[in-house]
Design an enzyme around this catalytic site. Sequence first.
Site, PDB file in Angstrom:
ATOM      1  N   SER A 149       0.849  -1.185   0.000  1.00  0.00           N
ATOM      2  CA  SER A 149       0.000   0.000   0.000  1.00  0.00           C
ATOM      3  C   SER A 149       0.887   1.237   0.000  1.00  0.00           C
ATOM      4  O   SER A 149       1.827   1.332   0.794  1.00  0.00           O
ATOM      5  CB  SER A 149      -0.902   0.025   1.239  1.00  0.00           C
ATOM      6  OG  SER A 149      -1.647   1.233   1.290  1.00  0.00           O
ATOM      7  N   ASN A 168       0.115   4.190   0.980  1.00  0.00           N
ATOM      8  CA  ASN A 168      -0.121   4.917   2.229  1.00  0.00           C
ATOM      9  C   ASN A 168      -0.531   3.896   3.272  1.00  0.00           C
ATOM     10  O   ASN A 168      -1.584   3.269   3.165  1.00  0.00           O
ATOM     11  CB  ASN A 168      -1.206   5.987   2.071  1.00  0.00           C
ATOM     12  CG  ASN A 168      -1.285   6.894   3.285  1.00  0.00           C
ATOM     13  OD1 ASN A 168      -1.231   6.441   4.433  1.00  0.00           O
ATOM     14  ND2 ASN A 168      -1.396   8.190   3.054  1.00  0.00           N
ATOM     15  N   HIS A 175      -2.160  20.569   2.114  1.00  0.00           N
ATOM     16  CA  HIS A 175      -0.788  20.234   2.481  1.00  0.00           C
ATOM     17  C   HIS A 175       0.042  21.492   2.680  1.00  0.00           C
ATOM     18  O   HIS A 175      -0.423  22.606   2.439  1.00  0.00           O
ATOM     19  CB  HIS A 175      -0.147  19.327   1.424  1.00  0.00           C
ATOM     20  CG  HIS A 175      -0.623  17.912   1.483  1.00  0.00           C
ATOM     21  ND1 HIS A 175      -1.806  17.507   0.898  1.00  0.00           N
ATOM     22  CD2 HIS A 175      -0.104  16.804   2.075  1.00  0.00           C
ATOM     23  CE1 HIS A 175      -1.990  16.218   1.115  1.00  0.00           C
ATOM     24  NE2 HIS A 175      -0.969  15.762   1.826  1.00  0.00           N
ATOM     25  N   LYS A 203       4.397  21.941  -1.269  1.00  0.00           N
ATOM     26  CA  LYS A 203       4.058  20.714  -2.001  1.00  0.00           C
ATOM     27  C   LYS A 203       3.457  21.099  -3.350  1.00  0.00           C
ATOM     28  O   LYS A 203       2.368  21.679  -3.411  1.00  0.00           O
ATOM     29  CB  LYS A 203       3.072  19.857  -1.199  1.00  0.00           C
ATOM     30  CG  LYS A 203       2.730  18.522  -1.866  1.00  0.00           C
ATOM     31  CD  LYS A 203       1.814  17.687  -0.998  1.00  0.00           C
ATOM     32  CE  LYS A 203       1.423  16.380  -1.662  1.00  0.00           C
ATOM     33  NZ  LYS A 203       2.593  15.492  -1.861  1.00  0.00           N
ATOM     34  N   GLY A 210      -0.853  12.213  -3.941  1.00  0.00           N
ATOM     35  CA  GLY A 210      -1.065  10.876  -4.478  1.00  0.00           C
ATOM     36  C   GLY A 210      -2.169  10.143  -3.737  1.00  0.00           C
ATOM     37  O   GLY A 210      -2.925   9.359  -4.334  1.00  0.00           O
ATOM     38  N   THR A 211      -2.270  10.397  -2.435  1.00  0.00           N
ATOM     39  CA  THR A 211      -3.338   9.776  -1.652  1.00  0.00           C
ATOM     40  C   THR A 211      -4.701  10.284  -2.102  1.00  0.00           C
ATOM     41  O   THR A 211      -5.664   9.518  -2.210  1.00  0.00           O
ATOM     42  CB  THR A 211      -3.136  10.062  -0.157  1.00  0.00           C
ATOM     43  OG1 THR A 211      -1.890   9.493   0.265  1.00  0.00           O
ATOM     44  CG2 THR A 211      -4.261   9.480   0.670  1.00  0.00           C
TER      45      THR A 211
END
Length: 265
Positions: free
Chosen positions: A115, A117, A147, A151, A156-157
Amino acid sequence: MIRLGLIGYGKAGAAVACVLKDDPRFDLRWIARRSAQPVEENCRSIALNINTFAEDLARYPVDAIVDFAHADALLIYGEAIRQRGIRLVSAVSNYPPEQLAYLRELSREIPVMASPNITVGINFLMLASRLLRRIAPAADIAILEQHFRDKPEISGTAKKIAASLEMEDEEITSLRLGGIVGQHEVIFGFPHQTVRLIHNSIRREAFGTGAAFAVEQLMALPPGFYTYEQLLERIVREELERESIAPGAKSPCPDSANPPDQGCL
């Protein structure tokens, strides 16, 4: 006690090592990195080297390995853990197609959980979001990720959450603000009510508690390729089954005129 090896000792790996070292369920026997330099957790350090890793693994055997390194590391240790039947929990963020195919090949003989995350919270958020969407497919859905200021890209999450809900990346709203480590929110808009599912990242040690959960679950599973959500789904199913067979459990049908075999309407 479960004997563990940890691969990778960057910022996330160091936080994970701290958590696993203090957890009484585990014996963190070694940490593998590119060079066998000392580590802060007063733990044995070995070199992640394809020429020596199998020997080190024979000298310091483990029941499971947690990988917080990089995709190429799999090619160094893969055959060694396959031969010894060692379980693998991988938190590598992105495997190229070749390594992913190799990972699935390994899972035919050993239990593998992968995974990008590995926190319990974010995976539970995704599971709960999918369940709520199935319950209310007509609800409006929005994904908001916040965030730190520097960033540059969409989380990606957040993209993974969107994919699990069959949404496009363009539907994700991103905010960049000082003082925020990371927050993901899924908002469901119903007539007359709103449901918000929120996960906040506070410290990297959350990866450690997530890895600990994954290792413990994987120890009871047969060879196969598992996702984090599947491990959580297994717990949910067990809990639902326990509730349904609990002694003295009340019928879900409050109307005695409606027999159970006819269902509850």
